[in-house]
Write a protein that holds these residues in place. Structure first.
Motif, short mmCIF file in Angstrom:
data_model
loop_
_atom_site.label_atom_id
_atom_site.label_comp_id
_atom_site.label_asym_id
_atom_site.label_seq_id
_atom_site.Cartn_x
_atom_site.Cartn_y
_atom_site.Cartn_z
N GLY A 169 -39.11 -120.70 42.57
CA GLY A 169 -38.00 -120.02 41.82
C GLY A 169 -36.54 -120.62 41.79
O GLY A 169 -35.66 -120.07 41.55
N ARG A 254 -37.99 -119.88 28.77
CA ARG A 254 -38.53 -119.37 30.05
C ARG A 254 -38.47 -120.38 31.38
O ARG A 254 -39.17 -120.09 31.99
CB ARG A 254 -39.91 -118.58 29.90
CG ARG A 254 -40.08 -117.48 29.03
CD ARG A 254 -39.20 -116.21 29.34
NE ARG A 254 -39.60 -115.93 30.65
CZ ARG A 254 -38.78 -114.98 31.49
NH1 ARG A 254 -37.64 -114.48 30.84
NH2 ARG A 254 -39.18 -114.36 32.59
N ALA B 67 -36.45 -116.37 34.13
CA ALA B 67 -37.56 -117.05 34.38
C ALA B 67 -37.58 -117.31 36.19
O ALA B 67 -38.32 -117.39 36.80
CB ALA B 67 -37.78 -118.05 33.72
N ASP B 68 -36.36 -117.99 36.60
CA ASP B 68 -36.21 -118.31 37.88
C ASP B 68 -36.32 -117.21 39.03
O ASP B 68 -37.18 -117.31 39.98
CB ASP B 68 -35.05 -119.25 38.27
CG ASP B 68 -33.85 -118.70 37.72
OD1 ASP B 68 -33.66 -118.27 36.72
OD2 ASP B 68 -32.89 -118.38 38.84
N TRP B 70 -37.68 -114.26 38.32
CA TRP B 70 -39.23 -113.71 37.89
C TRP B 70 -39.98 -114.66 39.25
O TRP B 70 -40.77 -114.26 39.85
CB TRP B 70 -39.88 -113.92 36.53
CG TRP B 70 -41.34 -113.62 36.89
CD1 TRP B 70 -42.24 -114.65 36.60
CD2 TRP B 70 -41.95 -112.56 36.73
NE1 TRP B 70 -43.60 -113.89 36.53
CE2 TRP B 70 -43.39 -112.67 36.82
CE3 TRP B 70 -41.42 -111.06 37.00
CZ2 TRP B 70 -44.28 -111.50 36.66
CZ3 TRP B 70 -42.31 -109.93 36.70
CH2 TRP B 70 -43.66 -110.16 36.66
N ARG B 71 -39.86 -116.09 39.12
CA ARG B 71 -40.89 -116.98 40.03
C ARG B 71 -40.68 -116.68 41.40
O ARG B 71 -41.31 -116.89 42.18
CB ARG B 71 -40.94 -118.43 39.52
CG ARG B 71 -41.33 -118.64 38.07
CD ARG B 71 -41.35 -119.87 37.62
NE ARG B 71 -41.50 -120.20 36.22
CZ ARG B 71 -40.55 -120.36 35.23
NH1 ARG B 71 -39.56 -121.14 35.85
NH2 ARG B 71 -40.90 -120.36 33.87
N ARG B 72 -39.20 -116.48 41.77
CA ARG B 72 -38.83 -116.28 43.10
C ARG B 72 -39.34 -115.12 43.70
O ARG B 72 -39.67 -114.91 44.82
CB ARG B 72 -37.40 -116.43 43.08
CG ARG B 72 -36.85 -116.21 44.50
CD ARG B 72 -35.41 -116.21 44.71
NE ARG B 72 -34.79 -117.81 44.82
CZ ARG B 72 -34.76 -118.44 46.19
NH1 ARG B 72 -35.05 -117.97 47.22
NH2 ARG B 72 -34.55 -119.56 46.01
N MET B 75 -44.45 -115.32 43.42
CA MET B 75 -44.55 -116.76 43.72
C MET B 75 -45.84 -117.43 43.89
O MET B 75 -46.95 -116.79 44.39
CB MET B 75 -43.75 -116.86 45.07
CG MET B 75 -43.60 -118.42 45.40
SD MET B 75 -42.39 -118.79 46.81
CE MET B 75 -40.92 -118.08 46.26
N LEU B 76 -46.03 -118.40 43.20
CA LEU B 76 -47.20 -119.22 42.95
C LEU B 76 -47.33 -120.40 44.10
O LEU B 76 -46.28 -121.09 44.13
CB LEU B 76 -47.52 -119.73 41.53
CG LEU B 76 -48.52 -120.84 41.28
CD1 LEU B 76 -49.87 -120.39 41.46
CD2 LEU B 76 -48.59 -121.21 39.94
N LEU B 133 -39.39 -117.62 51.67
CA LEU B 133 -38.34 -117.58 50.65
C LEU B 133 -38.38 -116.06 50.28
O LEU B 133 -37.74 -115.69 49.27
CB LEU B 133 -38.61 -118.43 49.36
CG LEU B 133 -38.32 -120.01 49.88
CD1 LEU B 133 -38.91 -120.78 48.37
CD2 LEU B 133 -36.82 -120.07 49.87
#
Lengths: 267, 203
Positions: A169, A254, B67-68, B70-72, B75-76, B133
């Motif tokens: 993130g 993105r 995007a950051d 979303w990924r937070r 989480m992959l 996180l």
């Protein structure tokens, strides 16, 4: 103080040294004889040509021609920046970023130095404008080429680390921050080292030339210091611009790392 | 923070578009031959690769979030974890002793240098790092692949408990049928270009 005229036969005498060196290389099979001779011939032809062009430019002295010369120099330097990168941004970005960064930094600072600091009359007088721009472009070009090469190469090698950071993130700026800092540093270090060592180990080229041409050392030193400052600023701002634009291009909207935008030198 | 992870017409290079929902706290196990596109699928859900269709978390599509962000939330955790700072702690949130104990670490693991970690320790700490996180959904790519049997069981139980307790919808890529039976609420298999549900009967 009068100038000692240099005759062609004196140059021919100096060229004997190069030919001797090439012969030695051939003798002990060092394998650089051929490229040495080619480089020596190139240097002779290129410098003679630029001499002719400068003679013509100095005698005309019109703003249009000086500007044309300046733009041509920036474009050639931009091409050189692109050629020196092992992995380049695709689609003209390597050339575009390098050239615009040099235009914004080296070109602008050269013009400002002419207008505000040196103030020849007219301000674009080619005896001042062309050597100043040439010295600045040469150094800025090195800095930008080094930093962009470092940026794309490190991003390629550490792409999994960068993606690992994105997965947790982090914003793209954060994920690439260490690499970006290192790339800017590697572009700036030669200039910083050059300033730090100037006069101790070697006499800078321009100052040496001026002194050889009969200028008093005190004046040559002042010009050299001025040039060092403008070179440092040009290289620094140019490098920062190029690395910032380059990192921006390595991610998409993105915040995905787009290594497909870098060329692969093995193909 | 109970959220559903929905996949709407998501397609990658290897896989035809598909849609499904993973409810809060549910584990969807994903299996398939190597190279069939399991990791690519997880990367597409995390929005790390260009893809068709979209994932959404509790009705919020990925493109509505940065995007950051979303990924937070989604989480992959990849099969091979990467470590870029010198010590473990610099990669993680605040130390959580209960999680560390459950994974078989002392609390001082935050000060450990990354260079001394074994591959099994790296894998366990990568899971710990991700959960420290506070994600809202998990995408796990073979989370126990580098672990010996005893540790695998321990990690598996800890993960399943955290996923259920916190209501995290989870994709879990696995090979071992035993593990799939133990942790999976549903099981999908990649066959050719399609994702098909596997019914385990009554076991």
């Amino acid at each position: 103080m009068e100038l000692i005229e240099l005759e062609y036969w004196q140059l021919a005498l100096a060229s004997v040294l190069v030919i001797l060196l090439a012969a030695c290389s051939w003798w002990v099979r060092l394998g650089f004889g051929r490229s040495l001779v080619i480089a020596a011939v190139r240097t002779t032809i290129q410098l003679s040509l630029i001499g002719l062009i400068l003679e013509a430019l100095f005698s005309v002295g019109a703003l249009g021609w000086v500007a044309l010369m300046g733009v041509a120099m920036v474009i050639l330097a931009g091409r050189e920046v692109m050629m020196r990168q092992r992995r380049r941004l695709r689609g003209g970005w390597a050339f575009g970023i390098g050239t615009s960064a040099m235009f914004v930094s080296a070109f602008t600072i050269a013009v400002m130095t002419l207008l505000i600091v040196i103030r020849p009359d007219p301000w674009y007088q080619p005896q001042y404008a062309i050597p100043l721009l040439g010295m600045m472009l040469g150094n800025t070009m090195n800095g930008i080429a080094l930093s962009l090469d470092r940026l794309t190469d490190t991003v390629w090698r550490q792409r999994e680390d960068i993606e690992g950071r994105l997965m947790l993130g982090q914003r793209w700026q954060e994920a690439i921050s260490d690499i970006r800092r290192e790339a800017m540093r590697s572009g700036m270090i030669p200039t910083i080292n050059m300033m730090a060592a100037a006069g101790l180990v070697s006499l800078p080229g321009m100052m040496t030339g001026q002194i050889l041409a009969g200028s008093p050392p005190a004046l040559a030193v002042k010009y050299q210091i001025l040039l060092m400052f403008t070179i440092a600023a040009g290289t620094g701002f140019g490098t920062m611009l190029a690395v910032t634009a380059g990192s921006y291009r390595l991610f998409d909207h993105r915040q995905r790392l787009r290594t497909d935008r870098i060329t692969d030198p093995t193909h | 923070m109970n959220q559903t992870l929905s996949i709407n017409g998501l397609g990658t290079g290897e896989l035809d578009a598909f849609s499904l929902d993973v409810a809060p706290g549910r584990i969807l196990c994903l299996s398939g031959p190597s190279g069939s596109g399991k990791s690519r699928l997880l990367r597409a859900v995390a929005d790390l690769d260009p893809h068709d269709g979209e994932a959404s978390l509790n009705g919020t599509p990925a493109h509505n979030l940065k995007a950051d962000e979303w990924r937070r939330r989604v989480m992959l955790v990849p099969a091979e974890s990467r470590w870029w700072h010198d010590t473990v702690g610099e990669h993680c949130g605040e130390p959580r002793e209960s999680d560390l104990t459950a994974l078989g670490f002392e609390p001082d693991v935050h000060q450990w240098p990354v260079s001394r970690l074994s591959s099994g320790e790296k894998q366990r700490l990568a899971l710990y790092r991700a959960l420290s996180l506070d994600p809202e959904a998990l995408l796990l790519d073979e989370p126990t692949a580098n672990l010996d049997e005893a540790t695998r069981e321990r990690v598996e139980q800890w993960l399943a408990r955290r996923i259920h307790d916190q209501g995290l919808p989870t994709f879990w890529v696995a090979h071992d049928p035993g593990q799939i039976a133990r942790v999976g609420d549903t099981h999908y298999r990649i066959s050719g270009r399609r994702l098909e549900e596997v019914n385990h009967g009554t076991d």
